[in-house]
Design an enzyme around this catalytic site. Structure first.
Site, PDB file in Angstrom:
ATOM      1  CG  ASP A  82      -2.010   0.973   1.221  1.00  0.00           C
ATOM      2  OD1 ASP A  82      -2.463   1.325   0.116  1.00  0.00           O
ATOM      3  OD2 ASP A  82      -2.453   1.403   2.307  1.00  0.00           O
ATOM      4  CG  HIS A  83      -0.424   4.897   0.195  1.00  0.00           C
ATOM      5  ND1 HIS A  83      -0.833   5.899  -0.652  1.00  0.00           N
ATOM      6  CD2 HIS A  83      -1.524   4.532   0.895  1.00  0.00           C
ATOM      7  CE1 HIS A  83      -2.130   6.130  -0.469  1.00  0.00           C
ATOM      8  NE2 HIS A  83      -2.573   5.306   0.457  1.00  0.00           N
ATOM      9  CG  HIS A 180      -5.057   8.149   3.934  1.00  0.00           C
ATOM     10  ND1 HIS A 180      -3.964   8.556   3.224  1.00  0.00           N
ATOM     11  CD2 HIS A 180      -5.562   7.082   3.267  1.00  0.00           C
ATOM     12  CE1 HIS A 180      -3.806   7.760   2.164  1.00  0.00           C
ATOM     13  NE2 HIS A 180      -4.766   6.864   2.166  1.00  0.00           N
ATOM     14  N   GLY A 181      -7.698   8.384   7.497  1.00  0.00           N
ATOM     15  CA  GLY A 181      -8.114   8.637   8.881  1.00  0.00           C
ATOM     16  C   GLY A 181      -9.617   8.891   8.918  1.00  0.00           C
ATOM     17  CG  HIS A 208      -6.323   4.995  -1.377  1.00  0.00           C
ATOM     18  ND1 HIS A 208      -5.201   4.509  -0.756  1.00  0.00           N
ATOM     19  CD2 HIS A 208      -6.329   4.467  -2.621  1.00  0.00           C
ATOM     20  CE1 HIS A 208      -4.544   3.723  -1.601  1.00  0.00           C
ATOM     21  NE2 HIS A 208      -5.211   3.687  -2.745  1.00  0.00           N
ATOM     22  N   GLY A 209      -8.986   5.848   1.791  1.00  0.00           N
ATOM     23  CA  GLY A 209      -9.646   6.558   2.893  1.00  0.00           C
ATOM     24  C   GLY A 209     -11.049   6.060   3.137  1.00  0.00           C
ATOM     25  CB  SER A 211     -11.719   4.591   7.964  1.00  0.00           C
ATOM     26  OG  SER A 211     -10.961   3.413   7.953  1.00  0.00           O
ATOM     27  CG  ASN A 230      -7.159   1.118  -0.295  1.00  0.00           C
ATOM     28  OD1 ASN A 230      -7.683   0.500  -1.206  1.00  0.00           O
ATOM     29  ND2 ASN A 230      -5.875   1.423  -0.270  1.00  0.00           N
ATOM     30  CB  THR A 233      -8.451   4.580  10.161  1.00  0.00           C
ATOM     31  OG1 THR A 233      -7.421   5.251   9.435  1.00  0.00           O
ATOM     32  CG2 THR A 233      -8.626   5.232  11.519  1.00  0.00           C
TER      33      THR A 233
HETATM   34  O1  G3H Z   1      -4.268   3.161   1.903  1.00  0.00           O
HETATM   35  C1  G3H Z   1      -5.032   2.950   2.867  1.00  0.00           C
HETATM   36  C2  G3H Z   1      -6.314   3.588   2.950  1.00  0.00           C
HETATM   37  O2  G3H Z   1      -6.522   4.571   2.036  1.00  0.00           O
HETATM   38  C3  G3H Z   1      -7.043   3.568   4.218  1.00  0.00           C
HETATM   39  O3  G3H Z   1      -7.619   4.761   4.621  1.00  0.00           O
HETATM   40  O4  G3H Z   1      -7.252   4.610   7.048  1.00  0.00           O
HETATM   41  O5  G3H Z   1      -8.944   6.145   6.121  1.00  0.00           O
HETATM   42  O6  G3H Z   1      -9.321   3.695   6.048  1.00  0.00           O
HETATM   43  P1  G3H Z   1      -8.327   4.792   6.037  1.00  0.00           P
HETATM   44 ZN    ZN Z   2      -4.531   5.146   1.102  1.00  0.00          ZN
END
Ligand code: G3H
Ligand code: ZN
Length: 277
Positions: A82-83, A180-181, A208-209, A211, A230, A233
């Site tokens: 990832d990333h 993210h987060g 992404h992000g 959560s 994805n 968090t």
């Molecule tokens: O690459 C990981 C994600 O984009 C996770 O994002 O932590 O907000 O769920 P998140």
């Molecule tokens: Zn991400």
């Protein structure tokens, strides 16, 4: 079964117009809970190792753990970087048996992003692995990956045309206001932009992000064409909160059991949403 590439599970998602969950793994126990859940739910899944885990020295160890656990499940599982931050890191992941890598060139100019992605594609193809790239920025900070918020973060449609014309990636992460987060309030996702991106490319799109994005917004994103989402968090938080909820006796295995139960519940709720059950 043996690990598969992201290409295979994305084709499965595309056929069904659903999104494959990409869950980040940080510990053996989270990995166990995730693999048990995807098996119970019969859901193909991407298990991703992120930059915090890598900084903690766990790239190869988590890779081995996921491969080992995946051998005992009947659904396809992808082991994904990832990333990915550099060609060197991609090579390390491939040497550790990863079947899929992300190269995150979103901080670079379009030209440099294309150049580094092209290099990664050559290496990954030789290793039989799939490649995800990123355009636009994912806001917020995760695993210390933070973007300069003064720069434009929404993906530019013309960049998608130019990028996908130059490099044939297996998946493309796009910045549409996602972060993210956890979000403060309802996320401000630009679905019109996502639709415009979808209209100019057939490359499977990644959100992404994941959560904290409400269910209705996840549904809209999937309807437009998001095929991988994805979540890191909320999986980590579930594990920590589960462990804390069972800490009264200070018994390690009581805590771990509760942590794993919480991860299973969280992962199942995302699978139900992403597979539109
Ligand atoms: O690459 C990981 C994600 O984009 C996770 O994002 O932590 O907000 O769920 P998140
Ligand atoms: Zn991400």
């Amino acid at each position: 079964m043996a690990l598969v590439t992201m290409r295979e599970v994305l084709a499965w998602a595309q056929e069904r117009k659903v999104a494959i969950p990409a869950f980040n793994v940080d510990t053996l126990e989270i990995g166990q809970a995730l693999l048990e859940t995807v098996e119970a739910e019969q859901c193909p899944a991407i298990i991703a190792v992120g930059q915090a885990a890598i900084r903690d020295g766990k790239l190869a160890a988590l890779g081995k753990i996921v491969s080992h656990l995946a051998a005992d499940v009947s659904v396809p599982v992808v082991l994904h970087l990832d990333h990915g931050q550099s060609v060197e890191q991609v090579v390390q992941a491939l040497c550790a048996g990863f079947t899929s890598v992300m190269i995150d060139g979103s901080r670079l100019s379009l030209e440099d992003n294309i150049a580094v992605t092209r290099q990664v594609l050559q290496i990954a193809q030789a290793a039989g692995a799939s490649v995800e790239a990123e355009l636009g920025a994912i806001l917020g900070a995760e695993d210390n990956i933070a973007h300069d918020d003064s720069k434009p973060f929404l993906v530019r449609v013309q960049d998608v045309v130019d990028f996908t014309g130059a490099v044939q990636v297996d998946a493309l992460a796009v910045g549409i206001g996602n972060a993210h987060g956890l979000y403060k309030g309802r996320p401000n996702l630009d679905f019109q932009r996502l639709q415009e991106v979808k209209d100019v490319t057939n490359v499977p799109l990644v959100l992404h992000g994941g959560s904290g994005i409400p269910g209705d917004m996840i549904q809209t994103a999937i309807e437009i064409g998001i095929r991988k989402i994805n979540v890191a968090t909320e999986i980590r938080m579930a594990y920590v909160q589960g462990m804390l909820s069972a800490s009264a006796n200070g018994d390690y295995y009581e805590m771990v059991t509760a942590g794993k139960d919480a991860v299973r519940q969280m992962a199942k709720s995302k699978i139900d949403l992403f597979l539109r059950r």
